[in-house]
Motif scaffolding. Structure first.
Motif, PDB file in Angstrom:
ATOM      1  N   LYS A  11      37.609-132.052 106.092  1.00  0.00           N
ATOM      2  CA  LYS A  11      36.459-131.768 107.002  1.00  0.00           C
ATOM      3  C   LYS A  11      35.739-132.971 107.089  1.00  0.00           C
ATOM      4  CE  LYS A  11      34.480-127.458 108.258  1.00  0.00           C
ATOM      5  NZ  LYS A  11      35.286-126.717 109.446  1.00  0.00           N
ATOM      6  N   TYR A  41      35.680-134.959 114.362  1.00  0.00           N
ATOM      7  CA  TYR A  41      35.279-134.369 115.555  1.00  0.00           C
ATOM      8  C   TYR A  41      34.926-135.246 116.570  1.00  0.00           C
ATOM      9  CZ  TYR A  41      35.955-131.072 111.727  1.00  0.00           C
ATOM     10  OH  TYR A  41      36.565-130.579 110.874  1.00  0.00           O
ATOM     11  N   GLU A 101      46.025-126.437 116.129  1.00  0.00           N
ATOM     12  CA  GLU A 101      44.860-125.794 116.135  1.00  0.00           C
ATOM     13  C   GLU A 101      43.775-126.321 117.091  1.00  0.00           C
ATOM     14  OE1 GLU A 101      42.325-126.576 112.709  1.00  0.00           O
ATOM     15  OE2 GLU A 101      43.162-128.741 112.284  1.00  0.00           O
ATOM     16  N   THR A 155      35.030-119.907 110.411  1.00  0.00           N
ATOM     17  CA  THR A 155      33.920-119.137 109.835  1.00  0.00           C
ATOM     18  C   THR A 155      32.574-118.756 110.802  1.00  0.00           C
ATOM     19  OG1 THR A 155      34.003-120.673 107.881  1.00  0.00           O
ATOM     20  CG2 THR A 155      31.948-119.740 108.392  1.00  0.00           C
TER      21      THR A 155
HETATM   22  C1  LIG Z   1      35.954-125.844 109.754  1.00  0.00           C
HETATM   23  C2  LIG Z   1      37.421-125.959 110.564  1.00  0.00           C
HETATM   24  C3  LIG Z   1      38.372-124.810 110.734  1.00  0.00           C
HETATM   25  C4  LIG Z   1      38.080-123.603 110.158  1.00  0.00           C
HETATM   26  O1  LIG Z   1      37.977-123.178 108.780  1.00  0.00           O
HETATM   27  P1  LIG Z   1      36.868-122.129 108.006  1.00  0.00           P
HETATM   28  O2  LIG Z   1      37.038-122.601 106.671  1.00  0.00           O
HETATM   29  O3  LIG Z   1      37.748-120.884 108.569  1.00  0.00           O
HETATM   30  O4  LIG Z   1      35.614-122.073 108.786  1.00  0.00           O
HETATM   31  C5  LIG Z   1      39.743-125.051 111.296  1.00  0.00           C
HETATM   32  N1  LIG Z   1      39.779-126.076 111.907  1.00  0.00           N
HETATM   33  C6  LIG Z   1      38.989-127.376 111.751  1.00  0.00           C
HETATM   34  C7  LIG Z   1      39.340-128.548 112.492  1.00  0.00           C
HETATM   35  C8  LIG Z   1      37.877-127.069 111.100  1.00  0.00           C
HETATM   36  O5  LIG Z   1      37.029-128.099 111.132  1.00  0.00           O
END
Ligand SMILES: *Cc1c(COP(=O)(O)O)cnc(C)c1O
Length: 352
Positions: free
Chosen positions: A195, A200, A231, A301
């Motif tokens: 993350k 992003y 995703e 989330t």
């Molecule tokens: C945060 C995120 C998710 C979802 O992750 P959770 O832990 O379920 O919130 C999925 N893909 C990306 C690219 C993310 O940044």
């Protein structure tokens, strides 16, 4: 070994008492008045502090700003039917942030410090945690490099900070996604599985183009073969195919979502077959068109589950037959645990 809750001083207490929650309360509409900070200096983590939320000093030449040496988490504390506020899957968030920190050459935040930060935020924010079903205290822990560097190199001093937002439910209206055939969110061997903030910024242009074309979000494919579904920009995806739960396997370029993992577990708990596999996009489009794939949805989330109503690939648009039926059942099962109505069989909730 756990660290004590951090006390709230008089000035911060005043800020909390005078804070007005937005009406109506939507998701992430306003940042709460409390900020947790802990610095890594001289090779060591310094004690954490709670301060009033506001701008923070940052060296403009810091590696966080120059090179994107930054990672974050997004997590929730719930206080609905429970006696105490409780964090959802805190150890999983701590572990994921450690993987992100390792990948970006930053010191990982010790579990005790991370836990102290979350628990102290939840405790200080108690008067402002909304308690209706679907409400939560959304928390954004982050870690970034503070030293100035002109050559590309890691910082030596870092800050761990947590901001929060007392939030209402994320209103998840069904979204329409567009298969992204030219751009990539992540690279093989890159940072797509952590993350990191930089992932992003790179996705924004595709989202902008998608909106111009009348869709909501790009559906990213694997960057190597461009044949498999990965995703969305900040949410994983899953499908109901022949009554089974299918989600793309973690490929190294997918973020391992904690919601994704929780839904796999809950689907299996309910006796559903839940499969992680590589999912060819052409096959999925055919399965949606034929009705074998009855539902397709995003998960993360914030929204927990966000139904997808249509998938477009160039000129081809396929519509989902059932929008959000099984998704609603799984979302409710997760919310029942998060809000303290169902037994927490997997030990996902930790009282703060
Ligand atoms: C945060 C995120 C998710 C979802 O992750 P959770 O832990 O379920 O919130 C999925 N893909 C990306 C690219 C993310 O940044």
């Amino acid at each position: 070994m756990s660290l004590p809750l951090i006390e709230v001083d008089a000035a911060l207490q005043h800020a909390i008492a005078n804070f007005e929650l937005p009406q109506p309360l939507s998701f992430g509409a306003r940042t709460g008045p409390v900020l947790f900070v802990a610095d890594y200096r001289d090779g060591q983590w310094q004690p954490g502090e709670l301060v009033e939320f506001g701008p923070i000093p940052l060296n403009p030449a810091a590696t966080a700003l120059q090179f994107g040496q930054q990672c974050f988490e997004g997590m929730k504390v719930f206080w609905v039917a429970q006696e105490q506020p409780a964090a959802f899957r805190l150890p999983a968030h701590i572990a994921r942030m450690k993987r992100s920190a390792d990948r970006l050459c930053m010191p990982s935040v010790p579990a005790e410090l991370f836990t102290q930060g979350i628990a102290s935020m939840a405790h200080a924010m108690k008067p402002l945690i909304p308690r209706g079903s679907g409400d939560s205290l959304y928390l954004r822990p982050m870690l970034y490099g503070c030293d100035e560097r002109y050559p590309v190199a890691s910082a030596e001093n870092f800050r761990f900070a947590i901001v929060c937002s007392p939030s209402g439910p994320y209103f998840a209206k069904p979204i329409r996604v567009l298969v992204e055939r030219t751009g990539s969110r992540a690279a093989v061997g890159g940072t797509g599985d952590i993350k990191a903030g930089g992932n992003y910024a790179g996705s924004l242009l595709a989202t902008q183009r998608c909106k111009q074309a009348g869709f909501d979000q790009p559906l990213w494919l694997d960057p190597a073969s461009r044949r498999h579904v990965e995703e969305l920009s900040a949410m994983n995806v899953a499908a109901i195919i022949d009554g089974e739960f299918h989600t793309p396997a973690l490929s190294g370029t997918i973020l391992a979502g904690i919601t994704r993992d929780s839904l796999l577990t809950l689907a299996r708990d309910r006796g559903m077959v839940a499969v992680e596999r590589s999912m060819a996009v052409d096959e999925l489009l055919d399965q949606i068109a034929s009705g074998r794939c009855s539902e397709f949805f995003a998960c993360g989330t914030a929204a927990i589950l966000n139904p997808i109503s249509a998938v477009a690939d160039g000129e081809r648009v396929v519509q989902l037959r059932a929008v959000g039926q099984q998704a609603a059942v799984l979302k409710q099962a997760l919310l029942d645990i998060q809000e303290g109505r169902a037994s927490d069989a997997h030990g996902w909730m930790s009282a703060c």
